[in-house]
Design an enzyme around this catalytic site. Structure first.
Site, PDB file in Angstrom:
ATOM      1  N   LYS A  85       0.837  -1.206   0.000  1.00 16.72           N
ATOM      2  CA  LYS A  85       0.000   0.000   0.000  1.00 16.72           C
ATOM      3  C   LYS A  85       0.869   1.252   0.000  1.00 16.72           C
ATOM      4  CE  LYS A  85      -3.830   2.008   2.714  1.00 16.72           C
ATOM      5  NZ  LYS A  85      -4.581   1.876   3.981  1.00 16.72           N
ATOM      6  N   SER A 160      -9.609   1.502   3.201  1.00 17.87           N
ATOM      7  CA  SER A 160      -8.826   2.304   2.278  1.00 17.87           C
ATOM      8  C   SER A 160      -7.789   1.499   1.501  1.00 17.87           C
ATOM      9  CB  SER A 160      -8.100   3.403   3.054  1.00 17.87           C
ATOM     10  OG  SER A 160      -7.189   2.844   3.994  1.00 17.87           O
ATOM     11  N   SER A 184      -9.482  -0.735   7.412  1.00 17.07           N
ATOM     12  CA  SER A 184      -8.974  -0.651   6.044  1.00 17.07           C
ATOM     13  C   SER A 184      -8.237  -1.860   5.500  1.00 17.07           C
ATOM     14  CB  SER A 184      -8.068   0.566   5.904  1.00 17.07           C
ATOM     15  OG  SER A 184      -8.863   1.707   5.799  1.00 17.07           O
TER      16      SER A 184
HETATM   17  N1  GLN Z   1     -13.054   3.618   6.772  1.00 17.15           N
HETATM   18  C1  GLN Z   1     -12.338   4.085   7.908  1.00 17.15           C
HETATM   19  C2  GLN Z   1     -12.023   5.560   7.730  1.00 17.15           C
HETATM   20  O1  GLN Z   1     -12.438   6.091   6.769  1.00 17.15           O
HETATM   21  C3  GLN Z   1     -11.102   3.294   8.110  1.00 17.15           C
HETATM   22  C4  GLN Z   1      -9.888   3.803   7.442  1.00 17.15           C
HETATM   23  C5  GLN Z   1      -8.660   3.022   7.762  1.00 17.15           C
HETATM   24  O2  GLN Z   1      -8.721   1.985   8.428  1.00 17.15           O
HETATM   25  N2  GLN Z   1      -7.533   3.520   7.317  1.00 17.15           N
HETATM   26  O3  GLN Z   1     -11.399   6.171   8.536  1.00 17.15           O
END
Ligand code: GLN
Length: 485
Positions: A85, A160, A184
């Protein structure tokens, strides 16, 4: 001729790659070339990779081919085609966090997790797309365009870490690293139909992970099966002198524990996770998944985790507060983009105005507000107290059960654009993952049947530093046909 395990080649695993190299059925160079071709073929439509690192990949491949030629032992992950990532630092390779503000930024060092995987023989293919600074749950917040779900091209891959999940699901990598702050890793794993793990907070070094919310951020793997997750976890876990929050807790033999019997393990099913908002088809699959665990001899116990309903609000206060502080460093002076301005202040303003996308700006504003004098006690401090109560829900549950089983996401993968104008709807969909993030416990998402062709994920939480138990249960579930319930 290149001999892949199956005609579509999607079934490479860590062990089959290593064996194929050792038996000289394929060279690391050929394997790398094969994956580069796959990426060339699929990436234009999926947009999972933002940058490729062929030089680095072939350098590693040549090193491995040298070991084979000299008859030397191969390291444990030899030849593993790996995607990372784009929030994890990679020396000399552009790392943008899918943001314009880091355009062209080449970190001067490697993240510890990346370094450990390469030392174990992994081949870094490239950097994957994600929501900007890991803020999102659909990968639609990337400054470089959304990723498509390889299982349903009109749907999101989750976020994400959507690019990492899509790369593995589409056979453009055998495994990938993502990061999980509020879901994420687990949620895109669920949306793309592959297992994915969030380790305990502090289990894996965050050195080189570009911070979103430092008290929540974790590095975690995606793979095509639980055994591969265990192999990767065993490689990246453990203390690190470069990160004082990486705990020096001994790392057990995760792979060795996978086949231990699950009979008699107590699995807690919190009623609070099966309330309003859970899609009925997802509920059905999760129920079938829990029945499968019962057939394997697990004992189901109903639980109450009463603070679950406050988790989303708590998470979005704490995560945005920490983000507003972490993202203050992007000022046009030290990294990436710099807009021109007549004064220093104007340069800052223009750089941040042009460099950050709408969701990142929204979160910086929310977090700044929550931390501001006069509101700090009412919002941030209150959220910290509720976080402690959520952690207590978990601690109390683990007094009664060995693991907690829930849906990963309340809904199956949604359509691109479906929630684009409604950030709150997207935040609410994080309900089942952010709890474990706030509590610091490890969690996995493992495929649990499909609804109308779309994958469902079963989430298994374990006790802090209890990754072995989580992997063992997920492995038993997978072997028993969990993906087909
Ligand atoms: N969907 C969550 C957010 O928008 C999780 C994001 C993440 O785990 N980086 O913050």
């Amino acid at each position: 001729m290149i001999m892949t395990p199956t005609s579509n080649g999607h079934d490479w695993t860590i062990d089959s790659v290593r064996e194929a190299l050792a038996d000289k059925r394929i060279s690391a160079r050929e394997l790398t070339a094969e994956f580069c071709q796959r990426i060339e073929r699929r990436n234009p439509e999926l947009n999972a990779y933002l940058a490729l690192s062929p030089e680095r990949a072939y350098r590693q491949a040549d090193y491995l081919d040298g070991l084979v030629a000299r008859g030397e032992d191969l390291p444990s992950l030899a030849g593993l085609p790996l995607a990372v990532k784009d929030v994890l630092s990679t020396k000399g390779i552009v790392t943008t966090c899918a943001s314009h503000i880091l355009e062209g930024y080449r970190p001067p060092f490697d993240a510890t997790a990346v370094e450990r995987l390469e030392r174990a023989g992994a081949i870094l293919l490239g950097k994957t797309n994600c929501d900007e600074f890991a803020m999102g749950g659909s990968n639609e917040n990337s400054a470089y365009g959304p990723v498509r779900n390889p299982l349903a091209m009109d749907r999101v891959p989750g976020g994400s870490s959507g690019g990492s999940a899509a790369a593995v699901a589409a056979g453009m990598a055998v495994a990938a690293l993502g990061t999980d702050t509020g879901g994420s890793v687990r949620q895109p794993g669920s949306f793309c139909g592959i297992p994915a793990m969030m380790p305990t907070y502090g289990r894996v070094s965050r050195y080189g992970l570009i911070a979103f919310a430092s008290s929540l951020d974790r590095v975690g793997p995606f793979a095509r099966n639980v055994r591969d997750l265990a192999l990767i976890m065993g490689t990246i876990a453990g203390g690190d002198r470069m990160d004082s929050t990486a705990a020096a807790v001994p790392v057990p033999d995760y792979v060795g524990g996978l086949d231990a019997p699950v009979k008699g393990l107590r699995i807690g099913v919190p009623t609070d996770y099966f309330a309003e908002g859970l899609n009925s088809a997802v509920r059905e699959k999760i129920e079938a998944g829990i029945s499968l665990l019962e057939q394997l001899g697990c004992v189901r116990t109903a639980l109450r985790m009463p603070h679950t309903e406050y988790a989303v609000a708590t998470y979005y206060l704490i995560a945005t507060a920490e983000a507003s502080s972490n993202l203050a460093r992007y000022d046009g002076v030290r990294y990436g983009l710099r807009a021109s301005g007549g004064t220093l202040m104007e340069m800052y303003r223009k750089t941040r105005g042009a460099g950050f996308g709408a969701e990142v700006k929204r979160r910086i504003m929310l977090g700044t507000y929550a931390l501001s004098a006069g509101y700090y006690d009412a919002y941030y401090l209150k959220a910290q107290k509720v976080r402690a109560l959520i952690a207590r829900d978990f601690a109390e549950a683990f007094g009664q059960v060995d693991a907690i089983v829930t849906p990963t996401s309340p809904v199956p993968p949604f359509r691109l654009g479906e929630h684009a104008s409604d950030p709150l709807a997207m935040y609410l969909a994080d309900i089942y993952t952010v709890t474990g993030s706030l509590a610091g416990v490890p969690g996995i998402s493992v495929p649990c049947g499909r609804t109308q062709g779309l994958p469902v994920g079963l989430q298994i939480f374990g006790q802090p530093f209890g990754e072995a138990r989580v992997l063992q249960l997920a492995h038993a579930f997978e072997k028993a046909g969990g993906a087909q319930v």
